[in-house]
Design a protein around this motif. Structure first.
Motif, PDB file in Angstrom:
ATOM      1  N   VAL A  48      -5.749  -2.099   5.813  1.00  0.00           N
ATOM      2  CA  VAL A  48      -4.589  -1.503   5.113  1.00  0.00           C
ATOM      3  C   VAL A  48      -3.728  -2.927   4.015  1.00  0.00           C
ATOM      4  CG1 VAL A  48      -2.016  -0.203   5.290  1.00  0.00           C
ATOM      5  CG2 VAL A  48      -3.051   0.967   6.932  1.00  0.00           C
ATOM      6  N   VAL A  64      -3.270   2.086  -1.380  1.00  0.00           N
ATOM      7  CA  VAL A  64      -1.507   1.382  -0.874  1.00  0.00           C
ATOM      8  C   VAL A  64      -1.070   0.616  -1.689  1.00  0.00           C
ATOM      9  CG1 VAL A  64      -2.169   1.912   1.550  1.00  0.00           C
ATOM     10  CG2 VAL A  64      -2.088  -0.679   0.852  1.00  0.00           C
ATOM     11  N   MET A  83       6.580   1.183   3.511  1.00  0.00           N
ATOM     12  CA  MET A  83       5.893   2.385   2.948  1.00  0.00           C
ATOM     13  C   MET A  83       6.265   3.143   2.433  1.00  0.00           C
ATOM     14  SD  MET A  83       2.899   3.115   6.382  1.00  0.00           S
ATOM     15  CE  MET A  83       4.753   3.790   7.281  1.00  0.00           C
ATOM     16  N   LEU A  86       5.367   7.625   0.222  1.00  0.00           N
ATOM     17  CA  LEU A  86       3.885   7.952   1.338  1.00  0.00           C
ATOM     18  C   LEU A  86       3.743   9.884   0.727  1.00  0.00           C
ATOM     19  CD1 LEU A  86       6.038   6.676   4.820  1.00  0.00           C
ATOM     20  CD2 LEU A  86       3.614   5.916   4.209  1.00  0.00           C
ATOM     21  N   ASP A  90      -1.716   9.598   4.149  1.00  0.00           N
ATOM     22  CA  ASP A  90      -1.617   8.192   4.670  1.00  0.00           C
ATOM     23  C   ASP A  90      -0.971   8.314   6.331  1.00  0.00           C
ATOM     24  OD1 ASP A  90       0.831   7.522   2.123  1.00  0.00           O
ATOM     25  OD2 ASP A  90      -1.261   6.105   2.435  1.00  0.00           O
ATOM     26  N   TYR A  94      -1.382   3.894  13.250  1.00  0.00           N
ATOM     27  CA  TYR A  94      -1.480   2.154  11.982  1.00  0.00           C
ATOM     28  C   TYR A  94      -1.426   1.541  13.483  1.00  0.00           C
ATOM     29  CZ  TYR A  94      -0.490   4.489   7.898  1.00  0.00           C
ATOM     30  OH  TYR A  94      -0.470   5.089   6.581  1.00  0.00           O
TER      31      TYR A  94
END
Length: 126
Positions: A48, A64, A83, A86, A90, A94
């Motif tokens: 990411v 992203v 973030m 969103l 997504d 993570y």
């Protein structure tokens, strides 16, 4: 052995924001590059974002860019992933990972990283 701990995941509505944190209790992250990765159900883990040890290099996945920001606070020994905007896509677990040489290749390759956290769930849903 370096151990990484992620925090900050949760349930958020589409368009909302979350900030993930990656810490290493008892260890200094100053000389490590840190990457953030995610894995959705039934999909492969993907890179990411990453940040070099000096913060001079930051790279993002195309999906992203413009929405996520990676940063590090060496005084707090923590790396963050902010973030915003969103989307349901997504949604994933993570993970943060550390790399000993301190660099952050543009492609954010999984194999480049030496140490991994256990992950934190992010769910984007109304």
């Amino acid at each position: 052995q370096l151990q990484l701990v992620e925090s900050g995941g949760g349930l958020v509505q589409p368009g909302g924001s979350l900030r993930l944190a990656c810490a290493a209790p008892g260890f200094s992250l100053d000389y490590y590059a840190i990457g953030w990765f995610r894995q959705a159900p039934g999909k492969e883990r993907e890179g990411v974002a990453c940040i070099s040890s000096s913060s001079g290099s930051r790279n993002y996945a195309d999906s992203v860019k413009g929405r996520f920001t990676i940063s590090r606070d060496n005084a707090k020994n923590t790396v963050y992933l902010q973030m915003n905007s969103l989307k349901p896509e997504d949604t994933a677990v993570y993970y943060c990972a550390a790399e000993r040489l301190g660099d952050c290749p543009r492609s954010i390759p999984i194999a480049h990283y030496d140490y991994w956290g256990q992950g934190t769930q992010v769910t984007v849903s109304s």
